[in-house]
Design a protein around this motif. Sequence first.
Motif, PDB file in Angstrom:
ATOM      1  N   ASP A 118      25.188  71.796  26.722  1.00  0.00           N
ATOM      2  CA  ASP A 118      25.907  70.521  26.877  1.00  0.00           C
ATOM      3  C   ASP A 118      26.643  70.159  25.593  1.00  0.00           C
ATOM      4  O   ASP A 118      27.800  69.726  25.611  1.00  0.00           O
ATOM      5  N   ALA A 119      25.940  70.300  24.460  1.00  0.00           N
ATOM      6  CA  ALA A 119      26.542  69.960  23.168  1.00  0.00           C
ATOM      7  C   ALA A 119      27.727  70.867  22.863  1.00  0.00           C
ATOM      8  O   ALA A 119      28.772  70.415  22.391  1.00  0.00           O
ATOM      9  N   ALA A 120      27.564  72.176  23.134  1.00  0.00           N
ATOM     10  CA  ALA A 120      28.646  73.123  22.866  1.00  0.00           C
ATOM     11  C   ALA A 120      29.868  72.801  23.714  1.00  0.00           C
ATOM     12  O   ALA A 120      31.003  72.855  23.233  1.00  0.00           O
ATOM     13  N   ALA A 147      23.318  70.762  15.548  1.00  0.00           N
ATOM     14  CA  ALA A 147      22.798  69.469  15.120  1.00  0.00           C
ATOM     15  C   ALA A 147      22.811  68.470  16.269  1.00  0.00           C
ATOM     16  O   ALA A 147      21.845  67.727  16.485  1.00  0.00           O
ATOM     17  N   VAL A 148      23.905  68.444  17.030  1.00  0.00           N
ATOM     18  CA  VAL A 148      23.997  67.520  18.163  1.00  0.00           C
ATOM     19  C   VAL A 148      22.893  67.807  19.167  1.00  0.00           C
ATOM     20  O   VAL A 148      22.236  66.896  19.680  1.00  0.00           O
ATOM     21  N   ALA A 149      22.665  69.085  19.473  1.00  0.00           N
ATOM     22  CA  ALA A 149      21.623  69.452  20.420  1.00  0.00           C
ATOM     23  C   ALA A 149      20.241  69.047  19.913  1.00  0.00           C
ATOM     24  O   ALA A 149      19.375  68.636  20.692  1.00  0.00           O
ATOM     25  N   GLU A 150      20.033  69.144  18.595  1.00  0.00           N
ATOM     26  CA  GLU A 150      18.750  68.717  18.026  1.00  0.00           C
ATOM     27  C   GLU A 150      18.592  67.205  18.145  1.00  0.00           C
ATOM     28  O   GLU A 150      17.532  66.711  18.536  1.00  0.00           O
ATOM     29  N   TYR A 151      19.649  66.463  17.833  1.00  0.00           N
ATOM     30  CA  TYR A 151      19.569  65.004  17.897  1.00  0.00           C
ATOM     31  C   TYR A 151      19.319  64.528  19.323  1.00  0.00           C
ATOM     32  O   TYR A 151      18.530  63.613  19.555  1.00  0.00           O
ATOM     33  N   THR A 152      20.001  65.135  20.291  1.00  0.00           N
ATOM     34  CA  THR A 152      19.851  64.685  21.672  1.00  0.00           C
ATOM     35  C   THR A 152      18.585  65.235  22.319  1.00  0.00           C
ATOM     36  O   THR A 152      17.845  64.499  22.970  1.00  0.00           O
ATOM     37  N   ARG A 166      25.435  83.736  16.016  1.00  0.00           N
ATOM     38  CA  ARG A 166      25.662  84.867  16.898  1.00  0.00           C
ATOM     39  C   ARG A 166      26.352  84.433  18.180  1.00  0.00           C
ATOM     40  O   ARG A 166      27.186  85.137  18.737  1.00  0.00           O
ATOM     41  N   ARG A 167      26.001  83.244  18.693  1.00  0.00           N
ATOM     42  CA  ARG A 167      26.581  82.774  19.942  1.00  0.00           C
ATOM     43  C   ARG A 167      27.909  82.063  19.731  1.00  0.00           C
ATOM     44  O   ARG A 167      28.515  81.575  20.671  1.00  0.00           O
ATOM     45  N   GLY A 168      28.362  81.989  18.465  1.00  0.00           N
ATOM     46  CA  GLY A 168      29.655  81.397  18.203  1.00  0.00           C
ATOM     47  C   GLY A 168      29.647  79.885  18.274  1.00  0.00           C
ATOM     48  O   GLY A 168      30.705  79.282  18.442  1.00  0.00           O
ATOM     49  N   ARG A 169      28.483  79.265  18.146  1.00  0.00           N
ATOM     50  CA  ARG A 169      28.408  77.811  18.202  1.00  0.00           C
ATOM     51  C   ARG A 169      28.323  77.259  16.788  1.00  0.00           C
ATOM     52  O   ARG A 169      27.702  77.841  15.911  1.00  0.00           O
ATOM     53  N   THR A 170      28.940  76.110  16.576  1.00  0.00           N
ATOM     54  CA  THR A 170      29.038  75.568  15.237  1.00  0.00           C
ATOM     55  C   THR A 170      27.749  74.890  14.806  1.00  0.00           C
ATOM     56  O   THR A 170      26.866  74.578  15.614  1.00  0.00           O
ATOM     57  N   THR A 171      27.669  74.650  13.492  1.00  0.00           N
ATOM     58  CA  THR A 171      26.536  73.900  12.961  1.00  0.00           C
ATOM     59  C   THR A 171      26.459  72.525  13.609  1.00  0.00           C
ATOM     60  O   THR A 171      25.369  72.013  13.879  1.00  0.00           O
ATOM     61  N   GLU A 172      27.624  71.904  13.843  1.00  0.00           N
ATOM     62  CA  GLU A 172      27.636  70.588  14.474  1.00  0.00           C
ATOM     63  C   GLU A 172      27.025  70.636  15.865  1.00  0.00           C
ATOM     64  O   GLU A 172      26.267  69.744  16.254  1.00  0.00           O
ATOM     65  N   CYS A 173      27.338  71.676  16.636  1.00  0.00           N
ATOM     66  CA  CYS A 173      26.779  71.804  17.983  1.00  0.00           C
ATOM     67  C   CYS A 173      25.258  71.877  17.935  1.00  0.00           C
ATOM     68  O   CYS A 173      24.559  71.230  18.724  1.00  0.00           O
ATOM     69  N   TRP A 228      15.189  64.671  19.263  1.00  0.00           N
ATOM     70  CA  TRP A 228      14.928  63.332  18.752  1.00  0.00           C
ATOM     71  C   TRP A 228      15.245  62.227  19.759  1.00  0.00           C
ATOM     72  O   TRP A 228      14.892  61.080  19.542  1.00  0.00           O
ATOM     73  N   GLY A 229      15.941  62.560  20.848  1.00  0.00           N
ATOM     74  CA  GLY A 229      16.200  61.562  21.882  1.00  0.00           C
ATOM     75  C   GLY A 229      17.268  60.555  21.529  1.00  0.00           C
ATOM     76  O   GLY A 229      17.217  59.403  21.983  1.00  0.00           O
ATOM     77  N   TRP A 230      18.267  60.966  20.744  1.00  0.00           N
ATOM     78  CA  TRP A 230      19.361  60.069  20.345  1.00  0.00           C
ATOM     79  C   TRP A 230      20.643  60.443  21.090  1.00  0.00           C
ATOM     80  O   TRP A 230      20.900  61.609  21.371  1.00  0.00           O
ATOM     81  N   ASP A 231      21.458  59.433  21.381  1.00  0.00           N
ATOM     82  CA  ASP A 231      22.814  59.679  21.865  1.00  0.00           C
ATOM     83  C   ASP A 231      23.697  60.052  20.671  1.00  0.00           C
ATOM     84  O   ASP A 231      23.425  59.638  19.538  1.00  0.00           O
ATOM     85  N   VAL A 232      24.745  60.811  20.930  1.00  0.00           N
ATOM     86  CA  VAL A 232      25.661  61.243  19.866  1.00  0.00           C
ATOM     87  C   VAL A 232      27.101  61.024  20.322  1.00  0.00           C
ATOM     88  O   VAL A 232      27.445  61.285  21.476  1.00  0.00           O
ATOM     89  N   MET A 233      27.922  60.532  19.407  1.00  0.00           N
ATOM     90  CA  MET A 233      29.352  60.353  19.661  1.00  0.00           C
ATOM     91  C   MET A 233      30.158  61.223  18.699  1.00  0.00           C
ATOM     92  O   MET A 233      29.825  61.301  17.516  1.00  0.00           O
ATOM     93  N   PRO A 234      31.211  61.882  19.181  1.00  0.00           N
ATOM     94  CA  PRO A 234      32.106  62.579  18.255  1.00  0.00           C
ATOM     95  C   PRO A 234      32.964  61.580  17.496  1.00  0.00           C
ATOM     96  O   PRO A 234      33.465  60.605  18.075  1.00  0.00           O
ATOM     97  N   GLY A 235      33.105  61.802  16.201  1.00  0.00           N
ATOM     98  CA  GLY A 235      33.826  60.855  15.367  1.00  0.00           C
ATOM     99  C   GLY A 235      35.028  61.461  14.679  1.00  0.00           C
ATOM    100  O   GLY A 235      35.191  62.686  14.599  1.00  0.00           O
ATOM    101  N   ALA A 236      35.868  60.583  14.174  1.00  0.00           N
ATOM    102  CA  ALA A 236      37.057  61.003  13.436  1.00  0.00           C
ATOM    103  C   ALA A 236      36.662  61.548  12.066  1.00  0.00           C
ATOM    104  O   ALA A 236      35.589  61.262  11.543  1.00  0.00           O
TER     105      ALA A 236
END
Length: 219
Positions: free
Chosen positions: A78-80, A26-31, A17-24, A34-42
């Motif tokens: 932040d993730a979005a 997931a990143v927000a859940e990981y950070t 509904r908010r137009g945010r992707t599944t990746e966003c 779960w307390g993990w850093d996340v890097m965008p990858g190729a």
Amino acid sequence: MGFTIGGIREMRSGSRRRGRTTECTAVAEYTGLWGWDVMPGARASGGHCSCGDPGCTAPGAHPLDFGPEVPAGATLDDAAKAWSEVPGAAVLLPVGRRFDIIDVAEPAGSRALVRLERMGLPLGPVLATPTGRARFFVAPGAAAGLPELLYRMGWDDADLDLHGLGTGAYVTAPPSDLAGLGPVRWLRPPSLDTAATPPQARLLLGILAYICHRSTPPP
């Protein structure tokens, strides 16, 4: 770390509904959870990497040089914001900070996982890759000490299909695909009691080494 379980469920149900992707999400859940850093990858398609380097040695399996790291504790907003700068990026987790990785063939890893759970031994998250590998999350430092630890445990066998990943490595996390070969999935998803403090590697290595040794065909 900024989120509750209920908050994550609300994020998942409202992300479309908010137009945010599944990746966003997931990143927000990981950070945030779960307390993990996340890097965008190729990403990779047809053997070609989205980084644009025709000589890329790891197509679709490395961080983007220009991508902003999303640190542990980051919120959904932040993730979005970060992912809006790198649309379509893969979700990568830096190894060696919060966890190291023990990498084995998936059949051996699945058998070890069943045995460890039956024995009631502590387990961290476990990933499965489309290349047929199982990746066990263990306490940081395990990769550097892996050769000596195996030797002390009596597994001085160079043919073991068992490897450690430590500082400087990255693992692709769901919902992303790995190098264009297919999606990564959880064999054992993270939980609140294992994500921040993954187990030491010693007990896991004993079982993994035994199973890997039995799985190795004779010369």
